[in-house]
Write a protein that holds these residues in place. Structure first.
Motif, PDB file in Angstrom:
ATOM      1  N   SER A 147      23.600  54.390  71.498  1.00  0.00           N
ATOM      2  CA  SER A 147      24.139  54.702  72.822  1.00  0.00           C
ATOM      3  C   SER A 147      23.060  55.178  73.777  1.00  0.00           C
ATOM      4  CB  SER A 147      25.228  55.778  72.707  1.00  0.00           C
ATOM      5  OG  SER A 147      24.734  56.920  72.024  1.00  0.00           O
ATOM      6  N   VAL A 148      22.175  56.052  73.310  1.00  0.00           N
ATOM      7  CA  VAL A 148      21.188  56.670  74.201  1.00  0.00           C
ATOM      8  C   VAL A 148      19.832  56.758  73.517  1.00  0.00           C
ATOM      9  CG1 VAL A 148      20.551  58.751  75.495  1.00  0.00           C
ATOM     10  CG2 VAL A 148      22.942  58.070  75.352  1.00  0.00           C
ATOM     11  N   LEU A 149      18.802  56.396  74.264  1.00  0.00           N
ATOM     12  CA  LEU A 149      17.430  56.685  73.866  1.00  0.00           C
ATOM     13  C   LEU A 149      16.880  57.724  74.850  1.00  0.00           C
ATOM     14  CD1 LEU A 149      16.315  53.073  72.941  1.00  0.00           C
ATOM     15  CD2 LEU A 149      16.372  55.034  71.388  1.00  0.00           C
ATOM     16  N   ARG A 150      16.525  57.291  76.029  1.00  0.00           N
ATOM     17  CA  ARG A 150      16.023  58.228  77.054  1.00  0.00           C
ATOM     18  C   ARG A 150      16.956  58.271  78.259  1.00  0.00           C
ATOM     19  NH1 ARG A 150      13.003  58.582  81.693  1.00  0.00           N
ATOM     20  NH2 ARG A 150      11.562  60.366  81.808  1.00  0.00           N
ATOM     21  N   SER A 151      17.153  57.114  78.876  1.00  0.00           N
ATOM     22  CA  SER A 151      17.946  57.057  80.105  1.00  0.00           C
ATOM     23  C   SER A 151      19.404  57.393  79.833  1.00  0.00           C
ATOM     24  CB  SER A 151      17.848  55.663  80.733  1.00  0.00           C
ATOM     25  OG  SER A 151      16.509  55.342  81.038  1.00  0.00           O
ATOM     26  N   GLY A 152      20.006  58.145  80.759  1.00  0.00           N
ATOM     27  CA  GLY A 152      21.421  58.468  80.642  1.00  0.00           C
ATOM     28  C   GLY A 152      21.701  59.784  79.962  1.00  0.00           C
ATOM     29  N   HIS A 153      20.663  60.432  79.434  1.00  0.00           N
ATOM     30  CA  HIS A 153      20.857  61.745  78.811  1.00  0.00           C
ATOM     31  C   HIS A 153      20.394  62.826  79.775  1.00  0.00           C
ATOM     32  CE1 HIS A 153      20.570  65.041  75.893  1.00  0.00           C
ATOM     33  NE2 HIS A 153      21.324  64.294  75.084  1.00  0.00           N
ATOM     34  N   SER A 154      21.053  63.967  79.766  1.00  0.00           N
ATOM     35  CA  SER A 154      20.648  65.064  80.639  1.00  0.00           C
ATOM     36  C   SER A 154      19.270  65.574  80.239  1.00  0.00           C
ATOM     37  CB  SER A 154      21.662  66.209  80.570  1.00  0.00           C
ATOM     38  OG  SER A 154      21.708  66.736  79.252  1.00  0.00           O
ATOM     39  N   MET A 155      18.625  66.256  81.161  1.00  0.00           N
ATOM     40  CA  MET A 155      17.289  66.783  80.900  1.00  0.00           C
ATOM     41  C   MET A 155      17.319  67.860  79.817  1.00  0.00           C
ATOM     42  SD  MET A 155      14.642  68.449  83.645  1.00  0.00           S
ATOM     43  CE  MET A 155      13.010  69.011  83.162  1.00  0.00           C
ATOM     44  N   TYR A 156      18.431  68.591  79.756  1.00  0.00           N
ATOM     45  CA  TYR A 156      18.503  69.732  78.853  1.00  0.00           C
ATOM     46  C   TYR A 156      19.463  69.485  77.690  1.00  0.00           C
ATOM     47  CZ  TYR A 156      16.265  72.042  82.800  1.00  0.00           C
ATOM     48  OH  TYR A 156      15.403  72.372  83.809  1.00  0.00           O
ATOM     49  N   VAL A 157      19.191  70.166  76.591  1.00  0.00           N
ATOM     50  CA  VAL A 157      20.133  70.187  75.484  1.00  0.00           C
ATOM     51  C   VAL A 157      21.398  70.881  75.972  1.00  0.00           C
ATOM     52  CG1 VAL A 157      20.558  71.065  73.157  1.00  0.00           C
ATOM     53  CG2 VAL A 157      18.269  70.237  73.787  1.00  0.00           C
ATOM     54  N   ALA A 158      22.556  70.307  75.645  1.00  0.00           N
ATOM     55  CA  ALA A 158      23.822  70.835  76.148  1.00  0.00           C
ATOM     56  C   ALA A 158      23.957  72.335  75.911  1.00  0.00           C
ATOM     57  CB  ALA A 158      24.996  70.102  75.500  1.00  0.00           C
ATOM     58  N   GLY A 159      24.288  73.062  76.990  1.00  0.00           N
ATOM     59  CA  GLY A 159      24.530  74.495  76.894  1.00  0.00           C
ATOM     60  C   GLY A 159      23.290  75.351  76.797  1.00  0.00           C
ATOM     61  N   THR A 160      22.111  74.742  76.994  1.00  0.00           N
ATOM     62  CA  THR A 160      20.863  75.506  76.903  1.00  0.00           C
ATOM     63  C   THR A 160      19.950  75.157  78.071  1.00  0.00           C
ATOM     64  OG1 THR A 160      19.457  73.905  75.718  1.00  0.00           O
ATOM     65  CG2 THR A 160      21.026  75.178  74.406  1.00  0.00           C
ATOM     66  N   THR A 161      18.820  75.827  78.131  1.00  0.00           N
ATOM     67  CA  THR A 161      17.783  75.493  79.112  1.00  0.00           C
ATOM     68  C   THR A 161      16.588  74.828  78.428  1.00  0.00           C
ATOM     69  OG1 THR A 161      16.837  77.709  78.885  1.00  0.00           O
ATOM     70  CG2 THR A 161      18.453  77.368  80.658  1.00  0.00           C
ATOM     71  N   ARG A 162      16.787  74.388  77.197  1.00  0.00           N
ATOM     72  CA  ARG A 162      15.719  73.704  76.452  1.00  0.00           C
ATOM     73  C   ARG A 162      15.717  72.229  76.805  1.00  0.00           C
ATOM     74  NH1 ARG A 162      15.191  71.211  71.363  1.00  0.00           N
ATOM     75  NH2 ARG A 162      17.336  71.759  70.749  1.00  0.00           N
ATOM     76  N   ILE A 163      14.542  71.706  77.132  1.00  0.00           N
ATOM     77  CA  ILE A 163      14.435  70.297  77.504  1.00  0.00           C
ATOM     78  C   ILE A 163      14.671  69.432  76.264  1.00  0.00           C
ATOM     79  CG2 ILE A 163      12.929  68.500  78.421  1.00  0.00           C
ATOM     80  CD1 ILE A 163      11.549  70.593  80.087  1.00  0.00           C
ATOM     81  N   SER A 164      15.522  68.449  76.412  1.00  0.00           N
ATOM     82  CA  SER A 164      15.895  67.584  75.299  1.00  0.00           C
ATOM     83  C   SER A 164      14.766  66.628  74.935  1.00  0.00           C
ATOM     84  CB  SER A 164      17.141  66.780  75.678  1.00  0.00           C
ATOM     85  OG  SER A 164      17.385  65.754  74.740  1.00  0.00           O
ATOM     86  N   ASP A 165      14.675  66.293  73.649  1.00  0.00           N
ATOM     87  CA  ASP A 165      13.722  65.267  73.220  1.00  0.00           C
ATOM     88  C   ASP A 165      14.041  63.921  73.856  1.00  0.00           C
ATOM     89  OD1 ASP A 165      11.981  66.758  71.611  1.00  0.00           O
ATOM     90  OD2 ASP A 165      13.329  66.652  69.890  1.00  0.00           O
ATOM     91  N   HIS A 166      15.311  63.691  74.172  1.00  0.00           N
ATOM     92  CA  HIS A 166      15.672  62.450  74.858  1.00  0.00           C
ATOM     93  C   HIS A 166      14.892  62.303  76.161  1.00  0.00           C
ATOM     94  CE1 HIS A 166      19.006  60.930  72.425  1.00  0.00           C
ATOM     95  NE2 HIS A 166      19.474  62.156  72.319  1.00  0.00           N
TER      96      HIS A 166
END
Length: 309
Positions: A220-239
């Motif tokens: 479903s998702v690699l990079r595009s379409g995912h939020s910058m942050y991990v849900a519910g946190t301020t940590r930047i997602s690996d996505h």
């Protein structure tokens, strides 16, 4: 086409017979250099992910492993003696041209079907990677000597590196092409675009190549379409950095707590060795949670595999 030599504790095997050397020289004369614009740059789409995942197990450049496959048998298409059955004049067998004694030491079940078959492309490629890695191909300075161990001829080493350089020019889009064309992989338009654009970390590409040897998957998702942050946190997602993949179906089953296929993939993935093993895994099963493996409400309908910087 050639004889391999098992080294170190495995003991030295005999070198090339004179007639085998002649055959090799003749083959070198008829195989032109690889290049990004010609037929010789074309690696069969189904084999590219195998080269990539096998090389990542070392790790070594996949281009070098693929170049060995090209020079040895044109990726299994040459029709020369010993490639698909039997052996050639030097006793070598299979698409990566193993001598029986060397196969006995380094042969690997690359596709996980429970048997080691020198004529099977996956088994042969993983075994060649194992042999090369054991002889130093995991470091940039060791590649040349490892290739010389594979075939004791300077012209052979030069030829393989020449072909590998041609594959290097294919770049990330060439790597992605092998995945995009794989019929076992379903991609959303955004995920497909990320692969084609070269926006996906090489560890994710190698992991997907490994998975596709064992399962059909839908991403479903690699990079595009995912939020910058991990849900519910301020940590930047690996996505955000192209270092993660979300899989929503495995072997035709939508990922859910009741999906046996998805659970099997999760267990297999967490058992991998570095660098293919993901550094974080999100999944629906709390009983599998352990350290970097986690389960929460956001991961009940997909498998998340990510790699830290």
């Amino acid at each position: 086409m050639k004889a391999l030599a098992a080294l170190g504790g495995a003991g030295a095997l005999a070198g090339l017979a004179g007639v085998a050397a002649v055959v090799l020289l003749l083959m070198a004369a008829i195989i032109p250099p690889a290049g990004p614009d010609g037929k010789e740059a074309e690696i069969p789409a189904g084999l590219l992910p195998i080269y990539q995942s096998a090389a990542a197990s070392c790790p070594m450049p996949w281009t070098v492993l693929a170049a060995v496959g090209k020079v040895e048998s044109d990726h299994g298409r040459s029709g020369a003696a010993g490639v698909t059955s039997g052996a050639n004049e030097a006793g070598a067998m299979g698409p990566m041209q193993f001598e029986p004694g060397t196969w006995a030491v380094y042969g690997i079940d690359g596709d996980g079907d429970g048997r080691r078959d020198v004529y099977d492309s996956a088994d042969a490629m993983w075994s060649a990677a194992s042999y090369l890695c054991a002889n130093g191909a995991g470091s940039a300075e060791g590649v040349r000597s490892a290739l010389y161990r594979y075939n004791h001829a300077d012209w052979y080493v030069d030829k393989v590196l020449e072909v590998a350089a041609g594959y290097d020019q294919l770049g990330a889009a060439g790597d992605a092409a092998g995945l995009v064309a794989n019929p076992r992989l379903t991609l959303t338009p955004a995920a497909r675009a990320d692969l084609v654009a070269g926006a996906v970390d090489e560890r994710v590409v190698a992991f997907l190549a490994w998975v596709l040897q064992r399962h059909s998957i839908a991403v479903s998702v690699l990079r595009s379409g995912h939020s910058m942050y991990v849900a519910g946190t301020t940590r930047i997602s690996d996505h955000w950095f192209g270092r993660a993949v979300d899989i929503y179906a495995v072997d035709g089953e939508v990922v859910s707590p009741g999906s046996a296929a998805a659970r099997a993939l999760a267990v297999e993935a967490t058992s991998l060795g570095a660098p293919t093993r993901p550094s974080e895994v999100g999944l629906p099963w709390a009983d599998l949670a352990n350290g970097a493996v986690f389960s929460d409400a956001d991961h009940r309908d997909h498998l998340h595999f990510g790699w830290s910087a």
